[in-house]
Design an enzyme around this catalytic site. Structure first.
Site, PDB file in Angstrom:
ATOM      1  N   CYS A  17       1.056   3.391   2.876  1.00 36.69           N
ATOM      2  CA  CYS A  17       1.751   2.651   4.253  1.00 36.69           C
ATOM      3  C   CYS A  17       3.160   2.906   3.971  1.00 36.69           C
ATOM      4  CB  CYS A  17       1.506   1.225   4.238  1.00 36.69           C
ATOM      5  SG  CYS A  17      -0.351   0.912   4.464  1.00 36.69           S
TER       6      CYS A  17
ATOM      7  N   CYS B  34       0.862  -1.164   0.082  1.00 38.34           N
ATOM      8  CA  CYS B  34      -0.017   0.027   0.145  1.00 38.34           C
ATOM      9  C   CYS B  34       0.942   1.137   0.118  1.00 38.34           C
ATOM     10  CB  CYS B  34      -0.840  -0.181   1.110  1.00 38.34           C
ATOM     11  SG  CYS B  34      -1.233   1.596   1.880  1.00 38.34           S
TER      12      CYS B  34
END
Ligand code: FAD
Length: 516
Positions: free
Chosen positions: A45, A42
């Site tokens: 992230c 992600c």
């Protein structure tokens, strides 16, 4: 494929948890926890990891009271545990109180933003939300003292230093200094508010925040620091004579892991599409991303049904995979239930494969979506490729609604794509302009131009793979005809772009070489 790690046990101050340790660490713990459940693919992230590392380093000394941890839900071995904790989007931040007896999925972090300071302050609020009985024993009282308490402290001779941070209501400095000094002995830190002006005057405190210090021999006065900041107060107090760091008995952090991943680089042609990417993406979508849901009902179930219908009709996969998708579609369409446990869908996918030899790869293998580091590219790359392929493959059965495929993809992304910010950005773009799509060709071009908008937004981001820079696509070397110069400016020839997309995302450009 395999796991990528944004945090390294033993190297970062972040506590790296996994399926084997998260329960034991957070259950009945003498400290509270703040755990970030993330996914190493992600982009948000990846972009957030430096902040999380810095936060963990900044509050390292608070560990006996509260710990900053991370758990990678993209790792195969952690998927079950992320489901147990109800993690559907990444990153998800959860607090766990000290001394919880029963299993809990934790409390969601709520803050106006995820800036380091905001998170640090909510950690303090969270510590203060413990009841007197379950407060972490290592956490000193964080509530402010009354003036009378301060006076009795001044009179008492405890044989150690006593520091009192005076501050305004709403200031976090005092609590931060209190927590910073947890591992230090020979000193007790408290805080008091500035409500009583006369009292401040008796102590000779001209402004707040200020730190008032009572020495073991009874002498006392204001601490003189250059700036009234947390770090100045904490570092002054830590360096007082006889104030020493005690060796706290903290559980051992797991040692630095060996990075056992071996990345095999597969040569590939950027002008081609690889079945391995599309099938790996589908595998991940069906068996991992959707499987984060224990059951599906209502709008979620409808979104899945519609999505599977589109994929079953349009995915130009190998015959056994198409057969599997058709079966899944028929099964979903025939079910009279309005709620399905996701395990039933997994069973169908896995059993059918066993019984009939129908095969969808059960591990990821990236080719055109390989990253130069394991956390880069992979799944989100394959999802884009799948989406473009579907819009290009849309055939006359969706003719009466040229937006049908796009709208289904839009709902999938908004409902299920684990990268929540991505889903929100995509939804905002859809709201802005998806309505203008009136033909299937426009649908193909809409997705292309929106993807380029995402590329330009993400250029220079930490999740950008240096080997695959985010530039307007297709580049001139891939499609010379797509580019022209108009009044000295590089411009798109959209007619040619459409021709190129239809060729690039066609089944004839799809290569089986590396398929599972
Ligand atoms: P990707 O952008 O994933 O592209 C994959 C491949 O598609 C490229 O290698 C190229 O072959 C082809 N391609 C590139 N551009 C185009 C185009 N314009 N038209 C057609 N084909 C093209 N990450 C974030 O950090 N923030 C976000 O908001 C975000 N939103 C996303 C929304 C969606 C719907 C998806 C699927 C992903 C999103 N991502 C987001 C992830 C991000 O876009 C990339 O997928 C990820 O960074 C991996 O990049 P990549 O280099 O593999 O190329």
């Amino acid at each position: 494929g395999g796991a990528a790690r944004l945090y390294r046990a033993g190297e970062d101050a972040v506590w790296v948890l996994d399926s084997g340790s998260v329960r034991g660490a957070t259950a009945n713990s003498s400290a509270a926890w703040l755990v970030q459940f993330y996914s190493s693919w992600c982009g948000h992230c990846i972009g957030y990891a430096p902040t999380w590392r810095a936060l963990a380093g900044d509050v390292r000394d608070w560990a006996a009271a509260i710990r900053v941890a991370a758990l990678d839900c993209a790792e195969e071995k952690n998927q079950e545990v992320c489901r147990t904790y109800d993690i559907h989007f990444y990153p998800t931040f959860r607090y766990f109180k000290a001394f919880t007896k029963a299993f809990t999925t934790g409390e969601n972090f709520k803050g106006p933003d995820r800036e380091l300071r905001t998170v640090r302050q909510t950690m303090i609020d969270f510590l203060q939300n413990h009841t007197e009985g379950n407060r972490p024993p290592a956490c000193p009282p964080l509530d402010p003292l009354q003036p009378s308490d301060v006076l009795s402290l001044i009179d008492s001779r405890g044989g150690h230093y006593v520091a009192v941070v005076f501050e305004s209501n709403g200031s976090y400095v005092g609590r931060e200094v209190i927590l910073d000094l947890i591992p230090y002995e020979n000193i007790v830190v408290s805080r008091a508010l500035d409500g009583d002006a006369a009292f401040l005057e008796t102590l000779g405190i001209p402004s707040v925040p200020s730190c008032y210090l009572i020495h073991p021999n009874g002498s006392r006065g204001l601490v003189n620091v250059a700036k009234p900041l947390r770090s100045f107060f904490s570092s002054y107090l830590k360096s007082l004579p006889n104030v020493r760091k005690k060796s706290l008995l903290l559980p051992e952090k797991p040692n630095k892991e060996e990075n056992s991943e071996v990345m095999v680089w597969r040569e590939f042609d950027r002008a081609k599409l690889y079945m391995a990417d599309l099938e790996s993406g589908l595998h991940y979508l069906l068996r991992v991303e959707l499987a984060t849901h224990r059951s599906l009902a209502g709008a979620q179930l409808k979104t899945l049904r519609d999505f599977v219908t589109v994929v079953a009709k349009l995915f130009p996969g190998r015959p056994p995979v198409r057969k599997l998708l058709e079966m899944l579609q028929e099964w979903l369409a025939s079910l009279p239930l309005d709620r399905i446990p996701y395990s039933a869908i997994l069973d169908l996918v896995n059993n059918q494969m066993r019984i009939s030899g129908i095969f969808l790869t059960n591990h990821v293998k990236w080719v055109g979506c390989q990253g130069s580091r394991p956390e880069l590219r992979g799944y989100p790359c394959s999802l884009w490729k799948l989406f473009h392929t579907l819009t290009v493959q849309a055939h006359p059965c969706f003719e009466d609604d040229p937006q049908a495929v796009l709208q289904t993809l839009r709902r999938y992304v908004h409902t299920f794509f684990g990268c929540k910010e991505c889903g929100e950005h995509f939804e905002a773009m859809a709201q802005e302009s998806m309505d203008s799509v009136k033909t299937r060709d426009q649908a193909v071009l809409w997705l292309w131009s929106r993807h380029n908008a995402v590329n330009s937004r993400l250029a220079g981001h930490l999740s950008e793979d240096p080997k695959f820079p985010k530039v307007p696509w297709p580049t001139p070397d891939l499609c010379p005809a797509c580019h022209e110069e108009i009044k000295g400016l590089d411009s798109w020839n959209e007619g040619q772009v459409l021709v190129f997309l239809k060729q690039h995302y066609s089944s004839s450009n799809l290569i089986d070489t590396y398929s599972a």
